[in-house]
Design a protein around this motif. Structure first.
Motif, PDB file in Angstrom:
ATOM      1  N   UNK A 207       0.780  -1.235   0.000  1.00  0.00           N
ATOM      2  CA  UNK A 207       0.000   0.000   0.000  1.00  0.00           C
ATOM      3  C   UNK A 207       0.814   1.288   0.000  1.00  0.00           C
ATOM      4  N   UNK A 208       0.059   2.282  -0.498  1.00  0.00           N
ATOM      5  CA  UNK A 208       0.332   3.708  -0.428  1.00  0.00           C
ATOM      6  C   UNK A 208       1.455   4.159  -1.355  1.00  0.00           C
ATOM      7  N   UNK A 209       1.568   5.464  -1.453  1.00  0.00           N
ATOM      8  CA  UNK A 209       2.522   6.059  -2.366  1.00  0.00           C
ATOM      9  C   UNK A 209       3.934   6.068  -1.819  1.00  0.00           C
ATOM     10  N   UNK A 210       4.834   6.562  -2.670  1.00  0.00           N
ATOM     11  CA  UNK A 210       6.250   6.666  -2.311  1.00  0.00           C
ATOM     12  C   UNK A 210       6.747   8.011  -2.825  1.00  0.00           C
ATOM     13  N   UNK A 211       7.369   8.834  -1.966  1.00  0.00           N
ATOM     14  CA  UNK A 211       7.815  10.149  -2.426  1.00  0.00           C
ATOM     15  C   UNK A 211       8.801  10.108  -3.580  1.00  0.00           C
ATOM     16  N   UNK A 212       9.387   8.938  -3.851  1.00  0.00           N
ATOM     17  CA  UNK A 212      10.308   8.807  -4.980  1.00  0.00           C
ATOM     18  C   UNK A 212       9.581   8.773  -6.329  1.00  0.00           C
ATOM     19  N   UNK A 213       8.274   8.541  -6.316  1.00  0.00           N
ATOM     20  CA  UNK A 213       7.513   8.373  -7.557  1.00  0.00           C
ATOM     21  C   UNK A 213       6.185   9.111  -7.459  1.00  0.00           C
TER      22      UNK A 213
ATOM     23  N   UNK B 149       1.182   6.957 -13.016  1.00  0.00           N
ATOM     24  CA  UNK B 149       1.912   7.030 -14.274  1.00  0.00           C
ATOM     25  C   UNK B 149       2.509   5.661 -14.561  1.00  0.00           C
ATOM     26  N   UNK B 150       2.935   5.451 -15.803  1.00  0.00           N
ATOM     27  CA  UNK B 150       3.564   4.176 -16.146  1.00  0.00           C
ATOM     28  C   UNK B 150       4.802   3.936 -15.280  1.00  0.00           C
ATOM     29  N   UNK B 151       5.598   4.981 -15.078  1.00  0.00           N
ATOM     30  CA  UNK B 151       6.791   4.830 -14.252  1.00  0.00           C
ATOM     31  C   UNK B 151       6.424   4.434 -12.824  1.00  0.00           C
TER      32      UNK B 151
ATOM     33  N   UNK C  33       6.075   0.368  -8.509  1.00  0.00           N
ATOM     34  CA  UNK C  33       5.277  -0.298  -7.465  1.00  0.00           C
ATOM     35  C   UNK C  33       5.256  -1.803  -7.717  1.00  0.00           C
ATOM     36  N   UNK C  34       5.058  -2.199  -8.970  1.00  0.00           N
ATOM     37  CA  UNK C  34       4.980  -3.624  -9.301  1.00  0.00           C
ATOM     38  C   UNK C  34       6.316  -4.317  -9.059  1.00  0.00           C
ATOM     39  N   UNK C  35       7.437  -3.651  -9.409  1.00  0.00           N
ATOM     40  CA  UNK C  35       8.748  -4.253  -9.149  1.00  0.00           C
ATOM     41  C   UNK C  35       8.961  -4.447  -7.651  1.00  0.00           C
ATOM     42  N   UNK C  36       8.567  -3.445  -6.874  1.00  0.00           N
ATOM     43  CA  UNK C  36       8.689  -3.529  -5.411  1.00  0.00           C
ATOM     44  C   UNK C  36       7.828  -4.661  -4.849  1.00  0.00           C
TER      45      UNK C  36
ATOM     46  N   UNK D 243      -7.457   4.169 -12.455  1.00  0.00           N
ATOM     47  CA  UNK D 243      -6.045   4.173 -12.077  1.00  0.00           C
ATOM     48  C   UNK D 243      -5.723   2.998 -11.166  1.00  0.00           C
ATOM     49  N   UNK D 244      -6.654   2.676 -10.263  1.00  0.00           N
ATOM     50  CA  UNK D 244      -6.438   1.519  -9.392  1.00  0.00           C
ATOM     51  C   UNK D 244      -6.337   0.244 -10.212  1.00  0.00           C
ATOM     52  N   UNK D 245      -7.244   0.063 -11.167  1.00  0.00           N
ATOM     53  CA  UNK D 245      -7.239  -1.153 -11.990  1.00  0.00           C
ATOM     54  C   UNK D 245      -5.929  -1.263 -12.762  1.00  0.00           C
ATOM     55  N   UNK D 246      -5.457  -0.166 -13.326  1.00  0.00           N
ATOM     56  CA  UNK D 246      -4.195  -0.207 -14.079  1.00  0.00           C
ATOM     57  C   UNK D 246      -3.041  -0.655 -13.183  1.00  0.00           C
TER      58      UNK D 246
END
Length: 430
Positions: free
Chosen positions: A111-117, A125-127, A132-135, A169-172
């Motif tokens: 969960x949740x965002x990361x200030x790096x992205x 965004x795609x980035x 997030x997916x790699x993490x 955005x959640x689904x993506x």
């Protein structure tokens, strides 16, 4: 975690969990995934939400003594990836070591965002999604084989998705995570979307977006200020949606990932809260829900009027060096009683209660080694009722919801009269 009321009415049908579906290449086959969820045996599916990675001295021992077999905990992106592409899971390693000592499984919320992205907002965004997916995949691979449930975010349908909820955005993001997990750690269980309440509009958008191809279970938070039994019609509607969109041959259960009652809501107190905990877990197990997480482990604060401070099974103050380290509330004692009295009993079916139409009553049959156990209660607060049951003959030890011995019931003829209240009464064959 926002709570509202819902309409109260009774469904006496036992709800099945079988739906149609197929499975992605690389993921677990349906039967293998299903086997990783607990069977309807007490207390294998019962758990609590926690808010720590390092328990205080004596805390984990007290938590385990309640009988629960699961915890649900945030697995925070921003706390574990502080430099791009570098992951530090050491805090969760410590938590897992502590849980494993007590035979407790983890449901971790990705969960949740990361200030790096994406400026720390929910990934959009795609980035950000790819990061997030790699993490998420790195976490799943790091802890692979630990029987963890990996949950996609927490309550994205309300304010936890920053800056505001956006289902597309959640689904993506959830699809990106699903694809990456299925490629990198296909044996790990992946669930979602952990909606606040049973938000059918949000859930259907997730299903339309193809997320049932990736999810092994659908998690929801069925908060309400009405009795636990009122959840059943909503479960049935959700099951119909799952059946409509699930891949052919794939079984997708519903998980109650977060649900509790504040002891300081209007017309609530710690006693009513305590009575609802076992009723919630029992009604879930009767409805085919394999995991039921109570919110919360301990109260979150001392304010006597703040509802968010009073969802716990135990009180807020921590007492270092004392046993127990927290003051148990009725909810804790109720959990302990259910898990102890019905330990290793498997749910069989819901029974009909005869002779009482004025007050809705519930009767569940469990069995262990061919020995029956009965749990009975009435749904309306403050009510009692005398019901007639057709149960196997013999001697039954009776125990109330707080563990008090209520004597022996001799069943020599059918039907037998039993008095029940708005809290569970346990009858276990001797």
């Amino acid at each position: 975690m926002r709570r509202t009321t819902s309409a109260s009415f009774l469904i006496r049908l036992l709800l099945g969990i079988t739906v149609s579906g197929s499975i992605l290449a690389g993921a677990l086959p349906p039967s293998a995934a299903e086997e990783k969820f607990p069977p309807p045996v007490v207390p294998q599916g019962f758990g609590v939400n926690i808010h720590f990675t390092d328990a205080r001295p004596g805390e984990m021992e007290m938590l385990a003594a309640s009988g629960v077999k699961w915890i649900r905990m945030d697995f925070v992106w921003g706390a574990t990836e502080r430099k791009r592409g570098e992951y530090d899971f050491s805090a969760y390693e410590r938590l897992m070591n502590s849980l494993e000592k007590h035979g407790i499984r983890a449901l971790f919320i990705l969960d949740y965002g990361n200030p790096l992205y994406d400026d720390g907002l929910a990934p959009h965004t795609d980035e950000g999604r790819q990061a997030f997916a790699r993490w998420a995949a790195a976490a799943a691979k790091h802890f692979r084989g630990k029987d963890i449930l990996w949950e996609m975010y927490n309550e994205p349908n309300i304010g936890f998705w920053k800056p505001k909820p956006n289902v597309q955005d959640y689904v993506k993001l959830a699809v990106e995570v699903g694809k990456t997990l299925r490629r990198e750690a296909p044996e790990e269980l992946y669930i979602g979307p952990a909606t606040s309440q049973i938000d059918l509009k949000f859930l259907e958008a997730c299903f339309q977006g193809g997320l049932l191809e990736y999810w092994d279970a659908v998690s929801v938070h069925p908060y309400r200020q009405t009795p636990p039994e009122t959840v059943l019609p909503e479960y049935e509607k959700l099951r119909q949606l799952i059946d409509k969109y699930a891949p052919a041959g794939k079984k997708i259960p519903i998980i109650s990932g977060e649900w509790g009652y504040s002891a300081v809501w209007k017309n609530y107190d710690e006693t009513r809260q305590g009575k609802y905990l076992p009723r919630q877990w029992l009604i879930n197990i009767s409805a085919g829900v394999p995991v039921s997480i109570w919110y919360d482990w301990h109260d979150d604060g001392p304010d006597p009027k703040e509802p968010e401070h009073h969802f716990g099974m135990v009180a807020y103050p921590y007492h270092a060096g004392r046993d127990p380290v927290y003051d148990p509330k009725p909810a804790y004692r109720a959990a302990q009683t259910l898990c102890r009295v019905l330990q290793d009993f498997r749910f069989v079916k819901t029974l009909e209660a005869e002779g009482n139409d004025a007050v809705p009553c519930w009767v569940l049959l469990f069995e262990k080694d061919k020995k029956p156990a009965i749990v009975a209660w009435c749904q309306e607060d403050g009510k009692t009722a005398t019901i007639r049951l057709r149960i196997p003959e013999g001697r039954y030890r009776m125990t109330d919801w707080l563990g008090q011995d209520k004597g022996v019931l001799e069943v020599t003829s059918q039907p037998v009269a039993v008095e029940v209240a708005d809290s569970p009464t346990y009858l276990v064959a001797e």
